[in-house]
Design a protein around this motif. Structure first.
Motif, PDB file in Angstrom:
ATOM      1  N   PHE A 128       0.818  -1.213   0.000  1.00 39.11           N
ATOM      2  CA  PHE A 128       0.000   0.000   0.000  1.00 39.11           C
ATOM      3  C   PHE A 128       0.855   1.268   0.000  1.00 39.11           C
ATOM      4  CE2 PHE A 128      -2.709   3.231   2.072  1.00 39.11           C
ATOM      5  CZ  PHE A 128      -3.860   3.119   1.304  1.00 39.11           C
ATOM      6  N   ALA A 129       2.128   1.162   0.310  1.00 39.35           N
ATOM      7  CA  ALA A 129       2.993   2.341   0.421  1.00 39.35           C
ATOM      8  C   ALA A 129       3.256   3.039  -0.905  1.00 39.35           C
ATOM      9  CB  ALA A 129       4.332   1.936   1.042  1.00 39.35           C
ATOM     10  N   ALA A 130       2.962   2.392  -2.040  1.00 39.46           N
ATOM     11  CA  ALA A 130       3.254   2.986  -3.345  1.00 39.46           C
ATOM     12  C   ALA A 130       2.580   4.340  -3.516  1.00 39.46           C
ATOM     13  CB  ALA A 130       2.786   2.034  -4.448  1.00 39.46           C
ATOM     14  N   GLU A 131       3.237   5.215  -4.256  1.00 39.75           N
ATOM     15  CA  GLU A 131       2.702   6.540  -4.620  1.00 39.75           C
ATOM     16  C   GLU A 131       2.399   7.416  -3.403  1.00 39.75           C
ATOM     17  OE1 GLU A 131       2.662   7.708  -7.550  1.00 39.75           O
ATOM     18  OE2 GLU A 131       2.930   5.923  -8.801  1.00 39.75           O
ATOM     19  N   GLY A 132       3.220   7.313  -2.362  1.00 41.81           N
ATOM     20  CA  GLY A 132       3.107   8.229  -1.233  1.00 41.81           C
ATOM     21  C   GLY A 132       2.020   7.921  -0.239  1.00 41.81           C
ATOM     22  N   LYS A 133       1.482   6.707  -0.241  1.00 44.01           N
ATOM     23  CA  LYS A 133       0.394   6.369   0.671  1.00 44.01           C
ATOM     24  C   LYS A 133       0.884   5.773   1.986  1.00 44.01           C
ATOM     25  CE  LYS A 133      -1.868   3.630  -2.197  1.00 44.01           C
ATOM     26  NZ  LYS A 133      -0.988   3.614  -3.383  1.00 44.01           N
ATOM     27  N   GLY A 134       2.201   5.639   2.148  1.00 45.63           N
ATOM     28  CA  GLY A 134       2.741   4.968   3.312  1.00 45.63           C
ATOM     29  C   GLY A 134       2.495   5.664   4.631  1.00 45.63           C
ATOM     30  N   VAL A 135       2.117   6.937   4.605  1.00 47.02           N
ATOM     31  CA  VAL A 135       1.894   7.687   5.848  1.00 47.02           C
ATOM     32  C   VAL A 135       0.530   7.413   6.469  1.00 47.02           C
ATOM     33  CG1 VAL A 135       3.416   9.544   5.086  1.00 47.02           C
ATOM     34  CG2 VAL A 135       0.966   9.687   4.606  1.00 47.02           C
ATOM     35  N   LEU A 136      -0.376   6.813   5.730  1.00 46.67           N
ATOM     36  CA  LEU A 136      -1.768   6.701   6.152  1.00 46.67           C
ATOM     37  C   LEU A 136      -1.940   5.660   7.252  1.00 46.67           C
ATOM     38  CD1 LEU A 136      -4.501   7.990   5.007  1.00 46.67           C
ATOM     39  CD2 LEU A 136      -4.940   5.692   4.140  1.00 46.67           C
ATOM     40  N   THR A 137      -2.716   6.007   8.284  1.00 50.77           N
ATOM     41  CA  THR A 137      -3.050   5.053   9.343  1.00 50.77           C
ATOM     42  C   THR A 137      -4.377   4.361   9.027  1.00 50.77           C
ATOM     43  OG1 THR A 137      -4.306   6.628  10.667  1.00 50.77           O
ATOM     44  CG2 THR A 137      -1.908   6.499  11.059  1.00 50.77           C
ATOM     45  N   LEU A 138      -4.613   3.256   9.713  1.00 50.39           N
ATOM     46  CA  LEU A 138      -5.886   2.563   9.551  1.00 50.39           C
ATOM     47  C   LEU A 138      -7.038   3.470   9.965  1.00 50.39           C
ATOM     48  CD1 LEU A 138      -7.592   0.069   8.960  1.00 50.39           C
ATOM     49  CD2 LEU A 138      -7.061  -0.761  11.275  1.00 50.39           C
ATOM     50  N   ARG A 139      -6.858   4.242  11.022  1.00 49.61           N
ATOM     51  CA  ARG A 139      -7.902   5.168  11.463  1.00 49.61           C
ATOM     52  C   ARG A 139      -8.270   6.133  10.340  1.00 49.61           C
ATOM     53  NH1 ARG A 139      -9.522   6.714  16.526  1.00 49.61           N
ATOM     54  NH2 ARG A 139      -7.716   5.702  17.492  1.00 49.61           N
ATOM     55  N   GLU A 140      -7.269   6.702   9.680  1.00 51.43           N
ATOM     56  CA  GLU A 140      -7.526   7.655   8.598  1.00 51.43           C
ATOM     57  C   GLU A 140      -8.187   6.971   7.412  1.00 51.43           C
ATOM     58  OE1 GLU A 140      -3.980  10.931   9.047  1.00 51.43           O
ATOM     59  OE2 GLU A 140      -3.423   8.887   8.430  1.00 51.43           O
ATOM     60  N   LEU A 141      -7.757   5.773   7.105  1.00 56.15           N
ATOM     61  CA  LEU A 141      -8.375   5.045   5.991  1.00 56.15           C
ATOM     62  C   LEU A 141      -9.866   4.842   6.244  1.00 56.15           C
ATOM     63  CD1 LEU A 141      -6.982   2.029   4.057  1.00 56.15           C
ATOM     64  CD2 LEU A 141      -9.297   1.924   4.965  1.00 56.15           C
ATOM     65  N   LEU A 142     -10.217   4.397   7.452  1.00 54.10           N
ATOM     66  CA  LEU A 142     -11.615   4.135   7.770  1.00 54.10           C
ATOM     67  C   LEU A 142     -12.457   5.406   7.768  1.00 54.10           C
ATOM     68  CD1 LEU A 142     -11.142   1.567  10.681  1.00 54.10           C
ATOM     69  CD2 LEU A 142     -11.783   1.068   8.314  1.00 54.10           C
ATOM     70  N   ALA A 143     -11.817   6.550   7.938  1.00 52.07           N
ATOM     71  CA  ALA A 143     -12.525   7.832   7.974  1.00 52.07           C
ATOM     72  C   ALA A 143     -12.588   8.498   6.603  1.00 52.07           C
ATOM     73  CB  ALA A 143     -11.861   8.774   8.980  1.00 52.07           C
ATOM     74  N   HIS A 144     -12.366   7.721   5.535  1.00 54.46           N
ATOM     75  CA  HIS A 144     -12.481   8.215   4.159  1.00 54.46           C
ATOM     76  C   HIS A 144     -11.460   9.315   3.843  1.00 54.46           C
ATOM     77  CE1 HIS A 144     -16.229   6.028   3.078  1.00 54.46           C
ATOM     78  NE2 HIS A 144     -16.468   6.117   4.374  1.00 54.46           N
ATOM     79  N   ARG A 145     -10.261   9.177   4.409  1.00 50.08           N
ATOM     80  CA  ARG A 145      -9.240  10.202   4.241  1.00 50.08           C
ATOM     81  C   ARG A 145      -8.062   9.739   3.374  1.00 50.08           C
ATOM     82  NH1 ARG A 145     -10.779  14.134   7.826  1.00 50.08           N
ATOM     83  NH2 ARG A 145      -8.913  15.332   7.362  1.00 50.08           N
ATOM     84  N   ALA A 146      -8.173   8.584   2.724  1.00 51.33           N
ATOM     85  CA  ALA A 146      -7.055   8.033   1.964  1.00 51.33           C
ATOM     86  C   ALA A 146      -6.817   8.749   0.645  1.00 51.33           C
ATOM     87  CB  ALA A 146      -7.274   6.548   1.695  1.00 51.33           C
ATOM     88  N   GLY A 147      -7.849   9.410   0.098  1.00 51.89           N
ATOM     89  CA  GLY A 147      -7.703  10.026  -1.224  1.00 51.89           C
ATOM     90  C   GLY A 147      -7.671   9.012  -2.339  1.00 51.89           C
ATOM     91  N   LEU A 148      -8.208   7.844  -2.097  1.00 54.54           N
ATOM     92  CA  LEU A 148      -8.075   6.718  -3.021  1.00 54.54           C
ATOM     93  C   LEU A 148      -9.462   6.241  -3.438  1.00 54.54           C
ATOM     94  CD1 LEU A 148      -5.467   5.326  -4.013  1.00 54.54           C
ATOM     95  CD2 LEU A 148      -5.862   3.573  -2.273  1.00 54.54           C
ATOM     96  N   VAL A 149     -10.236   7.134  -4.044  1.00 52.77           N
ATOM     97  CA  VAL A 149     -11.649   6.855  -4.302  1.00 52.77           C
ATOM     98  C   VAL A 149     -11.892   5.998  -5.530  1.00 52.77           C
ATOM     99  CG1 VAL A 149     -12.418   8.934  -3.109  1.00 52.77           C
ATOM    100  CG2 VAL A 149     -11.927   9.029  -5.564  1.00 52.77           C
ATOM    101  N   GLY A 150     -10.875   5.771  -6.336  1.00 54.44           N
ATOM    102  CA  GLY A 150     -11.021   4.962  -7.539  1.00 54.44           C
ATOM    103  C   GLY A 150      -9.690   4.873  -8.248  1.00 54.44           C
TER     104      GLY A 150
END
Length: 384
Positions: free
Chosen positions: A96-118
């Motif tokens: 999941f770390a590809a393209e700068g996503k390595g900073v994201l926590t599980l909490r942020e992912l669950l809160a629709h904050r990943a920026g990965l909508v499609g």
């Protein structure tokens, strides 16, 4: 065509709910079909339905309300200590770390904050039905905003993202854990993967019938091919998704993708949330009060970049009082579905609510009638 008749029962003190549902049905199109169910402190107090051909046992595609079932699995794993909300997603899922996503926590992912909508090129129907295929595509995708910096509804993918974390941590799919720990023990008519034997009870979704003015609004939102909204709802690729009728594809019902593939009755929707917050069928609540409170606590509130409107999310769940029904107690959690269904738990009143309808309602999400129906149920619950 004659007007639909209301069937079913309500407990003493909930007669106004029956009257409200009957009044709504009387004002609807003659082909209306839907169900309403509610529990209070584990006791079923409302069980109503209307519509030619449907009954209380009918099953409907519930689209985004599926996310409630999927994230209840996540909440159980957090409660067990198997998942930790503030660990980085890459702890469980290194790719999941590809393209700068390595900073994201599980909490942020669950809160629709990943920026990965499609994805840039969209998904096929077969990919949307397969959470692992969606997750594999998203692992390589550059996010559409800096992870954690903002939030937007991950409509078709949040279940696959959370589900891949679950699979990496446990070796099991969300669907398998849901069946084993939630659906089967509580006998819920809410399926993530509808068995072939239950197919005869499924009622195919009917498409929305918008007015010309409503159609113009929908086209303005979803027709431009490369907007964030079009990407999030998979309208931009070679196989644009018709969200309203997505459940009508057997591959979606059979695999039960964790974002949109659930099939349920109103009894199943309400039963899920009744089991989440209280005793049901002689079994202890699935979640402890502290877990319910953490997953219902506001994590993303304000301008949703995908919905282009004010929204409020907890962890995986919608903050129902802040997004839909402000008369509910603080900490109410649930998830609506684009076809018009609604499901939630209000821990402060002990209320669990489920509503389904066959025809997609404008503009998507919880159908407008839920406000009057949920208010009637909540008022009766408080009066007890």
């Amino acid at each position: 065509m004659t007007q639909s008749t209301v069937h079913g029962t309500v407990a003493d003190g909930f007669e106004p709910v029956h009257a409200e549902f009957a009044a709504f049905v009387a004002g609807e199109r003659p082909d209306y079909e839907g169900q309403l169910c509610a529990y209070v402190h584990g006791r079923r107090v409302v069980d109503l339905w209307a519509g030619e051909g449907g009954d209380g046992d009918s099953l409907y595609g519930v689209l985004a309300a599926t996310k409630g079932a999927a994230h209840l699995v996540v909440a159980l794993l957090v409660q067990d200590g198997t998942l930790e909300l503030d660990r980085k997603v890459t702890y469980y899922w290194p790719e999941f770390a590809a393209e700068g996503k390595g900073v994201l926590t599980l909490r942020e992912l669950l809160a629709h904050r990943a920026g990965l909508v499609g994805t840039d090129s969209g998904f096929t129907l077969e990919e949307l039905a397969d959470d692992r295929a969606v997750a594999e595509r998203l692992a390589d995708q550059r996010p559409f905003w800096r992870p954690g910096a903002a939030f937007g509804y991950h409509a078709l993918v949040i279940g696959a993202l959370a589900g891949e974390v679950v699979r990496r941590a446990t070796g099991r799919t969300v669907q398998d854990l849901y069946e084993e720990r939630i659906r089967a023990p509580y006998g819920l008519d809410f399926h993530l993967g509808l068995p072939a034997a239950r197919e005869p009870r499924f009622r195919p979704a009917q498409p929305m019938l918008p007015t010309p003015e409503q159609r113009e609004l929908l086209d303005a939102l979803l027709s431009p091919p490369h907007t964030l909204q079009a990407i999030a709802f998979n309208r931009h690729g070679a196989e644009p998704t018709d969200l309203a009728t997505l459940p009508n594809h057997r591959v979606i019902r059979a695999k039960g993708p964790a974002s949109v593939g659930g099939v349920a009755s109103a009894r199943g929707l309400a039963g899920l949330y009744a089991a989440m917050i209280g005793e049901l069928a002689g079994r202890a609540p699935l979640l402890k009060p502290d877990t319910v409170a953490e997953f219902g606590q506001l994590h993303s509130v304000g301008h949703d970049l995908v919905a282009r409107s004010h929204k409020a999310y907890g962890l995986g769940f919608q903050a129902t009082a802040d997004t839909w029904h402000p008369f509910l107690g603080a900490g109410a959690v649930g998830h609506s579905g684009a076809g018009g269904c609604q499901a939630f738990a209000d821990p402060r009143s002990g209320l669990a609510y489920g509503y389904t309808r066959r025809r997609c309602a404008f503009p998507g999400g919880a159908a407008p009638e839920n406000d009057r129906l949920a208010r009637a149920v909540h008022t009766a619950a408080l009066a007890r």
